[in-house]
Design an enzyme around this catalytic site. Structure first.
Site, PDB file in Angstrom:
ATOM      1  N   GLY A  58      54.805-102.550 -25.846  1.00  0.00           N
ATOM      2  CA  GLY A  58      55.336-101.846 -24.790  1.00  0.00           C
ATOM      3  C   GLY A  58      56.941-101.985 -24.740  1.00  0.00           C
ATOM      4  CB  CYS A  59      59.446-102.051 -22.106  1.00  0.00           C
ATOM      5  SG  CYS A  59      61.237-102.572 -22.147  1.00  0.00           S
ATOM      6  CG  PHE A  60      62.850-103.015 -27.184  1.00  0.00           C
ATOM      7  CD1 PHE A  60      63.676-102.748 -26.189  1.00  0.00           C
ATOM      8  CD2 PHE A  60      63.085-102.252 -28.492  1.00  0.00           C
ATOM      9  CE1 PHE A  60      64.934-101.887 -26.583  1.00  0.00           C
ATOM     10  CE2 PHE A  60      64.171-101.115 -28.640  1.00  0.00           C
ATOM     11  CZ  PHE A  60      65.003-101.137 -27.374  1.00  0.00           C
ATOM     12  CD1 TRP A  61      65.871-104.369 -23.674  1.00  0.00           C
ATOM     13  CD2 TRP A  61      65.542-102.648 -22.085  1.00  0.00           C
ATOM     14  NE1 TRP A  61      66.881-103.318 -23.935  1.00  0.00           N
ATOM     15  CE2 TRP A  61      66.485-102.175 -23.055  1.00  0.00           C
ATOM     16  CE3 TRP A  61      64.958-101.662 -21.171  1.00  0.00           C
ATOM     17  CZ2 TRP A  61      67.219-101.126 -22.885  1.00  0.00           C
ATOM     18  CZ3 TRP A  61      65.584-100.758 -20.996  1.00  0.00           C
ATOM     19  CH2 TRP A  61      66.816-100.357 -21.769  1.00  0.00           C
ATOM     20  CB  CYS A  62      58.859-105.879 -20.863  1.00  0.00           C
ATOM     21  SG  CYS A  62      59.698-104.372 -19.527  1.00  0.00           S
TER      22      CYS A  62
END
Length: 178
Positions: free
Chosen positions: A11-15
């Site tokens: 998913g989102c790399f920040w998460c």
């Protein structure tokens, strides 16, 4: 201190970055792109879903403190590996669940981690792919360390990251930084 690296996409790399920044033995987490056909992709191009890349993180860790199987188990345990090409509201192949092993030993560990997750979740099946080898492209500078900086006020991240961190703290308490 020995160092190893693992590349994972969930998913989102920040998460995903936020989760692994909280793990004991992890020395660095870098956001980037992997698994596509376009050299030097940009965030905008990857988000279009046309490059074939996944948003991913490269985790640098001390294997004397946290093992590769533990890294993979934390990865599998803090996102939903049963969702095909999505994580929550993030939809598209760039948000697929994937492991990008750097050698045959990592490939075997990735296969074992997926099997462990499947065994522990009767009625569900991980769609996590094992891909590679593939070139790694670091994300633009403004994407690095996002959760630790001013960007953490992003409402999407504030909604998605805390539940992931709760899963990490609940299931892997001994591996969480204090």
């Amino acid at each position: 201190m020995a160092q190893e690296q693992a590349i994972i996409a969930g998913g989102c790399f920040w998460c995903t970055e936020a989760v692994f920044n909280d793990v004991v033995g992890v020395n660095e987490v870098e956001s980037g792109y992997i698994g596509g056909s376009v050299p030097d992709p940009t965030y905008k191009a990857v988000c279009s879903g046309t490059t074939g890349h996944a948003e991913a993180i490269r985790v640098t860790f001390d294997p004397a403190v946290v093992s590769l199987p533990e890294v993979y188990d934390m990865f599998m345990g803090t996102h939903d590996p049963s969702q095909l090409n999505r994580q929550g509201n993030d939809v598209g192949t760039q948000y697929r669940s994937a492991i990008f092993p750097l050698d045959d030993a990592q490939r075997a560990e990735a296969e074992a981690a997926i099997a462990r997750w499947n065994e522990g979740h009767p009625g569900s099946r991980a769609v996590t792919t094992i891909e590679g080898p593939a070139p790694w492209y670091p994300a633009e500078d403004y994407h690095q360390g996002y959760w630790e900086g001013e960007g953490q006020r992003n409402s999407y991240c504030l909604a998605v990251i805390p539940p992931k961190l709760m899963k990490l703290r609940k299931s892997f308490a001994a591996k969480v930084k204090t």
